[in-house]
Design a protein around this motif. Structure first.
Motif, short mmCIF file in Angstrom:
data_model
loop_
_atom_site.label_atom_id
_atom_site.label_comp_id
_atom_site.label_asym_id
_atom_site.label_seq_id
_atom_site.Cartn_x
_atom_site.Cartn_y
_atom_site.Cartn_z
N SER A 103 0.82 -1.22 0.00
CA SER A 103 0.00 0.00 0.00
C SER A 103 0.85 1.26 0.00
O SER A 103 0.40 2.31 -0.47
CB SER A 103 -0.94 0.00 1.21
N ASP A 104 2.08 1.18 0.51
CA ASP A 104 2.99 2.32 0.46
C ASP A 104 3.79 2.37 -0.84
O ASP A 104 4.00 3.44 -1.41
CB ASP A 104 3.97 2.28 1.63
N HIS A 105 4.22 1.22 -1.31
CA HIS A 105 5.15 1.19 -2.44
C HIS A 105 4.47 0.94 -3.78
O HIS A 105 5.12 1.07 -4.83
CB HIS A 105 6.22 0.11 -2.21
N THR A 247 3.53 10.25 -1.34
CA THR A 247 4.06 8.90 -1.49
C THR A 247 5.55 8.88 -1.82
O THR A 247 6.07 9.80 -2.46
CB THR A 247 3.27 8.14 -2.58
N MET A 248 6.21 7.81 -1.41
CA MET A 248 7.61 7.57 -1.76
C MET A 248 7.75 6.43 -2.76
O MET A 248 8.83 5.86 -2.91
CB MET A 248 8.44 7.24 -0.51
N LYS A 249 6.66 6.10 -3.45
CA LYS A 249 6.71 4.93 -4.31
C LYS A 249 7.62 5.13 -5.53
O LYS A 249 8.00 4.16 -6.18
CB LYS A 249 5.31 4.53 -4.76
N ASN A 250 7.98 6.36 -5.83
CA ASN A 250 8.85 6.62 -6.97
C ASN A 250 10.31 6.80 -6.58
O ASN A 250 11.13 7.22 -7.40
CB ASN A 250 8.36 7.88 -7.71
N THR A 251 10.64 6.51 -5.33
CA THR A 251 12.01 6.67 -4.88
C THR A 251 12.31 5.63 -3.80
O THR A 251 11.43 4.88 -3.39
CB THR A 251 12.25 8.09 -4.33
N LYS A 252 13.53 5.59 -3.33
CA LYS A 252 13.91 4.67 -2.26
C LYS A 252 13.59 5.29 -0.91
O LYS A 252 13.90 6.46 -0.66
CB LYS A 252 15.41 4.34 -2.34
N THR A 253 13.00 4.51 -0.03
CA THR A 253 12.65 4.99 1.30
C THR A 253 13.92 5.10 2.15
O THR A 253 14.69 4.15 2.23
CB THR A 253 11.67 4.03 1.99
N PRO A 254 14.17 6.26 2.78
CA PRO A 254 15.35 6.40 3.66
C PRO A 254 15.09 5.74 5.01
O PRO A 254 14.76 6.40 6.01
CB PRO A 254 15.49 7.93 3.79
N TRP A 255 15.23 4.42 5.06
CA TRP A 255 14.77 3.65 6.21
C TRP A 255 15.44 4.05 7.51
O TRP A 255 14.79 4.07 8.57
CB TRP A 255 14.95 2.16 5.96
N TRP A 256 16.73 4.35 7.47
CA TRP A 256 17.41 4.68 8.71
C TRP A 256 16.84 5.97 9.31
O TRP A 256 16.63 6.07 10.53
CB TRP A 256 18.91 4.82 8.48
N ALA A 393 4.03 9.79 8.92
CA ALA A 393 3.95 10.44 7.61
C ALA A 393 3.25 9.53 6.61
O ALA A 393 3.30 8.31 6.71
CB ALA A 393 5.35 10.78 7.11
N THR A 394 2.58 10.14 5.65
CA THR A 394 1.84 9.39 4.64
C THR A 394 2.73 8.41 3.89
O THR A 394 2.30 7.30 3.55
CB THR A 394 1.19 10.37 3.64
#
Length: 517
Positions: A103-105, A247-256, A393-394
């Motif tokens: 649902s996020d990606h 959304t961050m679906k068009n990029t890499k999520t900065p997980w740290w 965050a969304t």
């Protein structure tokens, strides 16, 4: 041309901030040009599917009772007795985590649609469970497998449906957003619980106890209807406006960065949800068996299910009152008051259990137990999902919510296994007074602990928390060098010079702003 986030004016060649709005886009969500129905129906379509969670999780209690009567030896001595009631929770955890990620990606809409189709398919297959050559153990194995796969679909309703529902409420009138989220999420779950005992009562009255083999299949098969009724609405859904913007679906999520920003808040919410489901789902599954014990003798099965319906009806006023209180005094305060009061009533009920545990006082047991359940709905039942859906965050909300909800279902899974052990190890065994008291002592102590967690560690949640949280998260990412121009779907991606940080009105640090006119 997009408006800047905060309006800036020149004064002696320096930038002076005027009072900023609490949004980062040209048009706030509640001012997007849409009619009332156009704003409302996505909230309904996204959230109402949780009725299936309430019904399909609740109905397995009566079905379990019927299977015990049909197969008094084979089922009682089989691991399927605990697996059938609990395995859906394991599937739900996997579904929450998987669909939280998709649902996020990928898409809120298509994740929700996929979970709907899974619900329809495996609710139907569960009702048609069959063992090779009419083997009872084969039937138990098939039902267990279908219940696990059904759990995947139930799990998808949480991160995809509830999160999209929360984001859609941003387009509704301020002051009413929390109640509408709750009405189409937790109230639907509770309504599903009510129907999950009412339907078996009616079915057993129609078929009689001589045809329980048909009755339990009918009860499970009717679970196909709720998700099927929402299928068309969900096909017509569009992605929530806030999702398209953030959304961050068009990029890499900065997980740290995400972990550093949200780990503690997520841990607190997950723990409260774990405790709530540990008690609530376990009580709902075993309430039918408790009623059989309390009523004594051999009451008609439909009567036992009828008393179960009365108990579950107490969920509804608690859930509705909690929905309004959430708007009036805020989710954190409502959650704290509700769960603390539930703990107090639970201790009182445990102390009075010797007097309630008789067939002459079954009505008293139902009323006191019903108040216990209603207070749970006013508190965490209504508000823990709301808190989980509005405190991140969304861009990562689906996964954040999915993890918190998964901890809740792990709590339900653990509780459904531990409650029989608590009762079995009580002085006198399962059927003794202590066997009934001890689960209430445990649950009540955990309620008081949850109240402390909520009051001291949960953040304030207002009407615009979703948009405010996105602003805070953007500010945090930019302070750490992450380019926020990557946020949003392609049509919503904003240039860096068009982004500014909102400060004073939301307690954020001031940053240097730039603006494009």
């Amino acid at each position: 041309m997009r408006n800047p986030i905060s309006k800036l004016i020149h004064d002696d060649d320096s930038l002076v901030r005027e009072e900023p709005p609490t949004y980062v886009h040209a048009v706030p969500l509640d001012r997007v040009e849409k009619g009332r129905w156009e704003r409302s129906w996505p909230t309904i379509a996204c959230g109402a599917g949780l009725f299936s969670d309430g019904y399909l999780n609740g109905v397995i209690g009566p079905v379990n009772t019927m299977l015990l009567l049909i197969y008094p030896v084979a089922y009682k001595e089989s691991p399927a007795r605990s697996n059938v009631t609990s395995i859906a929770f394991a599937g739900t955890v996997l579904g929450q985590l998987f669909f939280g990620w998709t649902s996020d990606h990928y898409s809120r809409k298509w994740s929700l649609l996929a979970s709907t189709l899974i619900l329809i398919l495996f609710a139907a297959l569960g009702s048609a469970s069959y063992g090779y050559h009419d083997s009872a153990y084969g039937l138990f194995a098939a039902l267990t497998a279908y219940r696990f796969l059904l759990g995947l679909g139930i799990g998808g309703e949480y991160p995809a449906g509830s999160v999209a529902c929360a984001e859609s409420t941003g387009e509704l009138k301020a002051g009413h957003r929390n109640r509408w989220f709750i009405m189409f999420t937790n109230v639907q779950i509770d309504f599903g619980f009510v129907v999950s005992t009412l339907v078996p009562m009616i079915v057993v009255l129609i078929t009689s106890e001589n045809h329980l083999r048909a009755a339990w299949r009918i009860c499970l098969g009717l679970g196909v209807i709720p998700p099927l009724s929402l299928l068309w609405l969900r096909i017509k859904l569009e992605e929530p406006e806030e999702f398209n913007r953030e959304t961050m679906k068009n990029t890499k999520t900065p997980w740290w960065l995400v972990i550093k920003f949200y780990w503690f808040r997520l841990m607190v919410i997950s723990l409260i949800w774990f405790i709530y489901d540990f008690s609530s789902y376990s009580f709902s599954i075993f309430s039918t068996q408790w009623l059989l014990i309390i009523q004594g003798g051999s009451p008609p099965l439909w009567q036992t299910f009828g008393w179960g319906t009365v108990i579950n009806l107490f969920y509804i006023p608690g859930a509705i009152l909690g929905a309004f209180m959430s708007d009036w005094i805020g989710p954190r305060t409502t959650l704290t008051i509700g769960v603390f009061a539930q703990g107090v009533v639970g201790f009182i009920m445990a102390g009075c259990y010797p007097y309630l545990d008789t067939n002459s006082h079954v009505a008293g047991f139902v009323v006191v137990y019903g108040v216990f359940l209603a207070l749970g709905e006013i508190g965490p039942g209504d508000n823990i999902g709301l808190v989980a859906s509005k405190t991140s965050a969304t861009a990562i909300r689906g996964q954040y919510y999915g993890i918190a909800a998964a901890f809740g279902k792990i709590g339900a899974f653990v509780g459904s296994y531990l409650f029989p052990i608590i009762q079995k190890n009580a002085p006198g065994g399962t059927d003794s007074v202590r066997g009934g008291q001890d689960p209430f002592f445990v649950a009540s102590a955990l309620c008081i602990f949850s109240a402390g967690l909520a009051f001291f560690l949960l953040p304030h949640i207002g009407q615009d928390t979703i948009q405010e949280e996105d602003i805070k998260f953007r500010a945090y990412l930019e302070r750490n060098g992450w380019d926020t121009r990557q946020l949003g779907s392609k049509e919503y991606q904003m240039g860096g010079s068009e982004t500014a940080i909102v400060g004073d009105s939301m307690g954020l640090d001031r940053e240097k702003e730039t603006t494009v006119v």
